[in-house]
Enzyme design. Structure first.
Site, PDB file in Angstrom:
ATOM      1  N   CYS A   1       5.179  -1.949  -3.526  1.00 21.97           N
ATOM      2  CA  CYS A   1       6.535  -1.489  -3.228  1.00 21.97           C
ATOM      3  C   CYS A   1       7.465  -1.766  -4.415  1.00 21.97           C
ATOM      4  CB  CYS A   1       7.037  -2.116  -1.933  1.00 21.97           C
ATOM      5  SG  CYS A   1       8.427  -1.208  -1.200  1.00 21.97           S
TER       6      CYS A   1
ATOM      7  N   HIS B   1       2.878  -1.612   2.254  1.00 23.49           N
ATOM      8  CA  HIS B   1       2.827  -2.998   2.696  1.00 23.49           C
ATOM      9  C   HIS B   1       1.650  -3.157   3.662  1.00 23.49           C
ATOM     10  CE1 HIS B   1       6.594  -4.302   0.920  1.00 23.49           C
ATOM     11  NE2 HIS B   1       7.183  -3.216   1.391  1.00 23.49           N
TER      12      HIS B   1
END
Length: 484
Positions: free
Chosen positions: A331, A428
């Site tokens: 991310c 994630h």
């Protein structure tokens, strides 16, 4: 046996007293008995979050509590989520969606509006479930925040529910914490406390009994249960990194603890993996040799990039790669691996552009709309199923994306460097599925091993805390003080 409360709130004398685990344990126990139960946290401040089935974002702890109750996570379980972006400001998420960025003073004024969202969610849950177990935030003794409180006694008073107070004996000063907390409450707030839970006890319960008797005499309230210290749990942390969960082994993984690190639960599977030695490195600490360096998510990518430079991470990364090491970015960490990160709209702070680390041929532009999705697919570089979730406000493009990390629903996701040493992804939970964990560790150079199943470990941990918390449930049903 019927649970005697339609709504029960669990508050703590301090942060990390064990509120989240007590709520999860009660949800698991009641669900086992066939009770329709749901978790609820009016307001959460955390950088660990989860994507819900209705396309929103809530605190990671509430997603775990939903799992304990046998439910899919929903935004009503955590209607207000605050994600700090600086020491004085946070992104305010209401019913799963970004509402605004506010400083602390502005949010304090906004709480009257936030309370309406809290009560709407609570009312929907209370209509849909026969029991709602509510988690407070921090401590109810924070008298400077009592006005407009929506997280602790302000909520309990609004819905007129009983409260149990949890205190962590492992910290020391447990009796002072409880008595001091009571002294900071109003008469009506003290009256709604049904009793106390002493958490994380280890030792001879007989030596604790005189203190429990004194506490009950001083306060006129019962100690409902003494819960044990449980080692080796693998549960999603609400926010704090817990180094005691780290495994030790010969394969070395290093993660920088960014000032705005987000979703560090991404590393739970690595910490549980036999043969892995995972080390979190904070500011001013020496960066040890590693086989793999993972750059984590960030709530403020450009500021955390500046922090990496101050702490000489770019030099360490270049040296690591020269010696054949591998690097993964997740991310915000993925964004940092690119050439530039631009924020033309001031999404995370002052508008502008930052030079990134230059390890992947991508450029990132932060956008005003947040991407929120639960996803699944396949590794693009090996056999292995991947499951995860996306929470980001940026779009990354460039030549490196032509060599993706994963294929998600037929579309390429992430990027890899041409030399095969650097990989970036927006996913994630990328290590959680055993297939993806095995593929990524093999890519990083770890020899033959059997990948852990984090979902199974999580379920086992939920069952362990539930079993240990059974005495509390018995006490709530009127069976008196119980020590686990």
């Amino acid at each position: 046996m019927k649970f005697p409360y339609r709504t029960l709130m669990v508050q703590g004398t301090t942060s990390d007293a064990g509120k989240s685990t007590v709520v999860a344990a009660l949800c698991r126990l009641l669900a086992r008995e066939g009770v329709s139960v749901a978790p609820f946290k009016p307001q959460n401040m955390a950088l660990n979050s989860a994507v819900t089935t209705d396309g929103g974002e809530i605190g990671r702890a509430q997603a775990l509590q939903a799992l304990a109750a046998g439910l899919e996570p929903h935004t009503d379980m955590n209607p207000i989520l605050l994600k700090p972006s600086s020491d004085t400001g946070a992104q305010v998420i209401v019913h799963g969606k970004v509402r605004a960025d506010m400083n602390a003073r502005d949010y304090h004024q906004y709480k009257t509006v936030a309370m309406q969202a809290v009560l709407e969610s609570y009312q929907r849950l209370s209509r849909a479930y026969s029991a709602v177990i509510v988690e407070g935030a921090g401590s109810p003794a924070e008298i400077n925040l009592r006005e407009r409180d929506i997280a602790n006694m302000g909520f309990a008073e609004a819905v007129d529910c009983p409260v149990i107070l949890v205190a962590d004996i492992d910290r020391g000063g447990v009796f002072a914490h409880i008595v001091g907390t009571l002294s900071c409450l109003s008469d009506s707030e003290r009256a709604r406390i049904a009793g106390f839970v002493i958490n994380r006890f280890r030792g001879d319960i007989g030596l604790l009994e005189p203190g429990l008797d004194w506490l009950e005499e001083q306060t006129g309230k019962p100690v409902l249960a003494v819960l044990p210290y449980l080692h080796g749990l693998f549960l999603d942390a609400e926010d704090a990194i817990k180094p005691e969960q780290q495994a030790k082994g010969s394969f070395r993984i290093v993660v920088p603890v960014l000032p705005r690190i987000s979703n560090h639960t991404d590393f739970d599977a690595l910490r549980a993996q036999p043969g892995v030695d995972l080390t979190f490195v904070g500011p001013g600490q020496a960066i040890p040799p590693a086989d793999l360096i993972v750059l984590p998510g960030s709530k403020n990518t450009r500021d955390d990039l500046a922090w990496l430079r101050v702490n000489v991470w770019p030099q360490a990364l270049r040296k690591h790669l020269r010696y054949g090491g591998k690097v993964i970015g997740i991310c915000g960490g993925y964004q940092m691996l690119g050439r530039t990160v631009s924020d033309p709209h001031g999404v995370e702070g002052k508008p502008g552009m930052s030079e990134a680390l230059g390890l992947l041929e991508i450029d990132t532009e932060l956008a005003t709309e947040k991407t929120l999705a639960q996803v699944s697919g396949q590794c693009a570089f090996a056999d292995g199923e991947v499951r995860g979730y996306e929470i980001h406000m940026g779009v990354s493009q460039g030549p490196a994306t032509r060599l993706p990390a994963f294929m998600i629903d037929g579309r390429p996701e992430g990027a890899r460097s041409a030399d095969g040493q650097v990989l970036g992804t927006y996913l994630h939970g990328v290590f959680d599925a055993p297939g993806a964990l095995a593929a990524l560790l093999a890519w990083a150079g770890m020899d033959a091993f059997e990948a852990v199943d984090l979902a199974q470990l999580r379920e086992q941990s939920l069952d362990r805390i539930a079993d240990a918390t059974r005495p509390l449930l018995d006490a709530l049903r009127g069976k008196g003080r119980n020590a686990a």
